[in-house]
Design a protein around this motif. Structure first.
Motif, PDB file in Angstrom:
ATOM      1  N   ASP A 165      27.919 -39.349  16.838  1.00 52.53           N
ATOM      2  CA  ASP A 165      27.693 -39.560  15.413  1.00 52.53           C
ATOM      3  C   ASP A 165      26.876 -38.398  14.844  1.00 52.53           C
ATOM      4  N   LEU A 166      27.257 -37.968  13.636  1.00 52.91           N
ATOM      5  CA  LEU A 166      26.556 -36.848  13.009  1.00 52.91           C
ATOM      6  C   LEU A 166      25.170 -37.227  12.517  1.00 52.91           C
ATOM      7  N   GLY A 167      24.897 -38.496  12.379  1.00 55.11           N
ATOM      8  CA  GLY A 167      23.578 -38.909  11.912  1.00 55.11           C
ATOM      9  C   GLY A 167      23.402 -38.578  10.447  1.00 55.11           C
ATOM     10  N   SER A 168      22.309 -37.910  10.120  1.00 54.76           N
ATOM     11  CA  SER A 168      22.050 -37.517   8.737  1.00 54.76           C
ATOM     12  C   SER A 168      23.084 -36.498   8.297  1.00 54.76           C
ATOM     13  N   LYS A 169      23.799 -36.808   7.228  1.00 53.00           N
ATOM     14  CA  LYS A 169      24.880 -35.942   6.770  1.00 53.00           C
ATOM     15  C   LYS A 169      24.384 -34.768   5.928  1.00 53.00           C
ATOM     16  N   THR A 170      23.142 -34.819   5.517  1.00 52.16           N
ATOM     17  CA  THR A 170      22.662 -33.801   4.589  1.00 52.16           C
ATOM     18  C   THR A 170      22.092 -32.580   5.279  1.00 52.16           C
ATOM     19  N   ALA A 171      21.910 -32.602   6.582  1.00 48.06           N
ATOM     20  CA  ALA A 171      21.277 -31.473   7.264  1.00 48.06           C
ATOM     21  C   ALA A 171      21.981 -31.178   8.574  1.00 48.06           C
ATOM     22  N   MET A 172      22.078 -29.878   8.892  1.00 48.89           N
ATOM     23  CA  MET A 172      22.604 -29.391  10.163  1.00 48.89           C
ATOM     24  C   MET A 172      24.042 -29.843  10.439  1.00 48.89           C
ATOM     25  N   THR A 173      24.825 -30.065   9.397  1.00 48.46           N
ATOM     26  CA  THR A 173      26.231 -30.437   9.548  1.00 48.46           C
ATOM     27  C   THR A 173      27.089 -29.334   8.973  1.00 48.46           C
ATOM     28  N   LEU A 174      27.952 -28.760   9.793  1.00 48.99           N
ATOM     29  CA  LEU A 174      28.845 -27.687   9.365  1.00 48.99           C
ATOM     30  C   LEU A 174      30.221 -28.255   9.093  1.00 48.99           C
ATOM     31  N   LEU A 175      30.839 -27.781   8.007  1.00 41.69           N
ATOM     32  CA  LEU A 175      32.145 -28.257   7.586  1.00 41.69           C
ATOM     33  C   LEU A 175      33.126 -27.099   7.546  1.00 41.69           C
ATOM     34  N   CYS A 176      34.354 -27.372   7.931  1.00 42.47           N
ATOM     35  CA  CYS A 176      35.402 -26.357   7.858  1.00 42.47           C
ATOM     36  C   CYS A 176      35.732 -26.094   6.395  1.00 42.47           C
TER      37      CYS A 176
ATOM     38  N   LEU B 201      25.952 -24.091   4.399  1.00 38.46           N
ATOM     39  CA  LEU B 201      24.978 -25.111   4.798  1.00 38.46           C
ATOM     40  C   LEU B 201      23.631 -24.875   4.122  1.00 38.46           C
ATOM     41  N   SER B 202      23.159 -23.634   4.129  1.00 39.34           N
ATOM     42  CA  SER B 202      21.866 -23.349   3.513  1.00 39.34           C
ATOM     43  C   SER B 202      21.899 -23.582   2.013  1.00 39.34           C
ATOM     44  N   LEU B 203      23.033 -23.281   1.385  1.00 34.06           N
ATOM     45  CA  LEU B 203      23.141 -23.515  -0.052  1.00 34.06           C
ATOM     46  C   LEU B 203      23.183 -25.011  -0.358  1.00 34.06           C
ATOM     47  N   ARG B 204      23.885 -25.772   0.451  1.00 34.40           N
ATOM     48  CA  ARG B 204      23.992 -27.224   0.236  1.00 34.40           C
ATOM     49  C   ARG B 204      22.661 -27.923   0.473  1.00 34.40           C
ATOM     50  N   VAL B 205      21.861 -27.446   1.443  1.00 35.87           N
ATOM     51  CA  VAL B 205      20.610 -28.109   1.796  1.00 35.87           C
ATOM     52  C   VAL B 205      19.434 -27.597   0.966  1.00 35.87           C
ATOM     53  N   ARG B 206      19.407 -26.287   0.711  1.00 36.58           N
ATOM     54  CA  ARG B 206      18.234 -25.689   0.057  1.00 36.58           C
ATOM     55  C   ARG B 206      18.460 -25.279  -1.392  1.00 36.58           C
ATOM     56  N   GLY B 207      19.697 -25.129  -1.798  1.00 30.81           N
ATOM     57  CA  GLY B 207      19.977 -24.638  -3.151  1.00 30.81           C
ATOM     58  C   GLY B 207      20.401 -25.748  -4.080  1.00 30.81           C
ATOM     59  N   ALA B 208      19.509 -26.680  -4.367  1.00 27.70           N
ATOM     60  CA  ALA B 208      19.862 -27.828  -5.209  1.00 27.70           C
ATOM     61  C   ALA B 208      20.293 -27.385  -6.608  1.00 27.70           C
ATOM     62  N   ARG B 209      19.619 -26.397  -7.171  1.00 25.97           N
ATOM     63  CA  ARG B 209      19.972 -25.954  -8.522  1.00 25.97           C
ATOM     64  C   ARG B 209      21.336 -25.284  -8.547  1.00 25.97           C
ATOM     65  N   GLU B 210      21.588 -24.422  -7.563  1.00 22.02           N
ATOM     66  CA  GLU B 210      22.876 -23.754  -7.517  1.00 22.02           C
ATOM     67  C   GLU B 210      24.015 -24.746  -7.310  1.00 22.02           C
ATOM     68  N   VAL B 211      23.795 -25.735  -6.436  1.00 19.99           N
ATOM     69  CA  VAL B 211      24.831 -26.737  -6.183  1.00 19.99           C
ATOM     70  C   VAL B 211      25.079 -27.574  -7.426  1.00 19.99           C
ATOM     71  N   ALA B 212      24.007 -27.978  -8.121  1.00 22.59           N
ATOM     72  CA  ALA B 212      24.171 -28.760  -9.343  1.00 22.59           C
ATOM     73  C   ALA B 212      24.933 -27.969 -10.392  1.00 22.59           C
ATOM     74  N   ARG B 213      24.692 -26.669 -10.464  1.00 24.16           N
ATOM     75  CA  ARG B 213      25.403 -25.825 -11.422  1.00 24.16           C
ATOM     76  C   ARG B 213      26.887 -25.736 -11.079  1.00 24.16           C
ATOM     77  N   MET B 214      27.201 -25.766  -9.793  1.00 20.34           N
ATOM     78  CA  MET B 214      28.603 -25.719  -9.377  1.00 20.34           C
ATOM     79  C   MET B 214      29.322 -27.043  -9.637  1.00 20.34           C
ATOM     80  N   MET B 215      28.597 -28.150  -9.561  1.00 19.45           N
ATOM     81  CA  MET B 215      29.217 -29.466  -9.595  1.00 19.45           C
ATOM     82  C   MET B 215      29.299 -30.064 -10.991  1.00 19.45           C
ATOM     83  N   LYS B 216      28.429 -29.676 -11.888  1.00 27.55           N
ATOM     84  CA  LYS B 216      28.353 -30.385 -13.166  1.00 27.55           C
ATOM     85  C   LYS B 216      29.481 -29.983 -14.097  1.00 27.55           C
ATOM     86  N   LYS B 217      29.736 -30.850 -15.077  1.00 31.99           N
ATOM     87  CA  LYS B 217      30.656 -30.582 -16.170  1.00 31.99           C
ATOM     88  C   LYS B 217      29.822 -30.473 -17.434  1.00 31.99           C
ATOM     89  N   LEU B 218      29.857 -29.344 -18.087  1.00 33.26           N
ATOM     90  CA  LEU B 218      29.070 -29.152 -19.296  1.00 33.26           C
ATOM     91  C   LEU B 218      29.951 -29.397 -20.503  1.00 33.26           C
TER      92      LEU B 218
END
Length: 425
Positions: A244-255, A306-323
């Motif tokens: 099991d991957l456990g916590s999905k928010t950290a140390m998980t790499l995706l293809c 991974l580093s952007l998804r875990v540490r870059g909350a602002r950058e990720v929010a900018r990528m995901m939001k609809k303005l």
């Protein structure tokens, strides 16, 4: 200290004076276009060594990109600037030797001997760059070299044919000449913000330093896939160890492949890549094949996402939001005559992001004269935001309010260029 994601772009560069080609300069920056303008006096900054007007304008002959961190780029810059004394190069492989020079003190009159940096030409710098890419300290880094001058690229090829040591196959060396017509750099600073942003987008991928992508745009699809995939309430197993991957928010790499659902522990996938490569003594892998779809993956791309998804909350929010931005009266009238609104149906690629909206942002509560604004256009965002504020004031004074006011977004001012890094020159 706040942990930051891996920078979107950071490079070491080699400048040459067009007035005196024997004058060269080595530096590092997250934004080559802006940095070159500083060296040429178009804006504040630059370095003392490049501030002489007789040496300007400077041209950027090549850049080394792909550094995993800002510190790594600064380490490479220092070694490239001091190849005669850096510990990264073994003494038996050193090309540039330190010069022993005798100096006389003006105060005491005594003389003493000391090692000084020898004067190096453009060819010497390129030869030492070739050596640095082969030494153990940097040979496994995911570096790429881009040349913007034909003579510098030819000097590289000549030295590459002479030396016995070959560069690792994963390091890409390319001649990246500018495809667009020459543009007067002085006129750029008289352009509007919107015109600058449009010209930057048109120049991406078309050669030269203007064609370099210094943002996270290449990771946008990968990050969006990761956020949506990990947000689902389902148990996930590591594709390598089957646990099991456990916590999905950290140390998980995706293809990054769109149709692949492979997820792995970072340590498990790193060990598999190193084992498949046959580099038992290596600590960090270079590349490997996905355990699921068998596509070739670069390790730096997986770690950067991974580093952007875990540490870059602002950058990720900018990528995901609809303005959504309210349009003016004239634009609303033309909008009703020729509807161009984005429909929220199966053809809309962003329909899966609806769950991330605030409860009061539903389509039913919005007036008909609202339209979707692309989040990628930062300059357009700033222009439309200011214009909408003015138009709201005019409408309030001239006619009764017919629609509910949209929620005001807090102003966020960021400096993604890391200006503090430029002070190290």
């Amino acid at each position: 200290m706040e942990a930051r994601p891996i920078p979107a772009f950071y490079c070491c560069y080699l400048l040459r004076s067009t007035a005196y080609p024997s004058s060269i300069y080595v530096g590092s920056t997250p934004n080559p276009v802006r940095r070159l303008g500083q060296h040429n006096g178009h804006s504040k900054g630059g370095a003392v060594r490049t501030s002489r007007k007789t040496l300007r304008p400077w041209e950027m002959t090549c850049v080394v990109t792909g550094f995993p961190s800002k510190i790594a780029a600064l380490q490479f810059e220092w070694a490239w600037h001091n190849p005669h004394i850096t510990r990264r190069i073994p003494n038996e492989q050193r090309i540039t030797k330190p010069v022993l020079k005798t100096r006389k003190s003006r105060k005491t009159g005594r003389t003493r001997e000391g090692l000084v940096r020898p004067r190096m030409s453009l060819t010497d710098k390129i030869n030492n760059l070739h050596l640095l890419l082969r030494v153990p300290s940097f040979s496994r880094w995911p570096l790429q070299v881009r040349f913007f001058c034909v003579d510098a690229y030819q000097a590289w090829r000549l030295w590459n044919e002479r030396v016995n040591g070959s560069i690792r196959g994963g390091i890409n060396i390319s001649l990246d000449l500018k495809q667009l017509k020459a543009v007067d750099n002085d006129g750029e600073f008289d352009m509007s913000t919107r015109a600058k942003g449009k010209r930057k987008r048109e120049a991406l991928g078309k050669g030269g330093i203007e064609g370099l992508d210094v943002g996270y745009s290449e990771l946008k699809g990968h990050v969006q896939k990761g956020v949506l995939f990990l947000a689902k309430d389902e148990a996930l197993e590591c594709a390598v160890c089957a646990k099991d991957l456990g916590s999905k928010t950290a140390m998980t790499l995706l293809c990054p492949q769109e149709d692949c659902r492979t997820a792995s522990h970072m340590s498990c996938l790193a060990a598999k890549f190193i084992e498949d490569e046959g580099a038992g003594a290596a600590v960090t892998p270079i590349s490997g094949r996905c355990p699921g779809c068998r596509e070739e993956l670069q390790w730096i791309d997986l770690i950067k996402e991974l580093s952007l998804r875990v540490r870059g909350a602002r950058e990720v929010a900018r990528m995901m939001k609809k303005l959504r931005v309210p349009v003016t009266k004239n634009a609303a009238a033309s909008h009703h005559e020729a509807p161009t609104a984005v429909q929220e149906d199966a053809t809309n690629p962003n329909k899966d992001l609806d769950y991330m909206r605030a409860p009061d942002d539903s389509d039913d509560s919005l007036p008909e004269d609202w339209h979707c604004q692309d989040d990628n256009d930062d300059d357009m965002m700033s222009v439309m935001s200011g214009h909408s504020a003015q138009s709201d004031g005019i409408e309030a004074a001239s006619s009764p309010k017919r629609f509910p006011s949209p929620p005001k977004l807090p102003a966020v001012i960021e400096d993604s260029d890391w200006d503090d890094a430029e002070l190290l020159d």
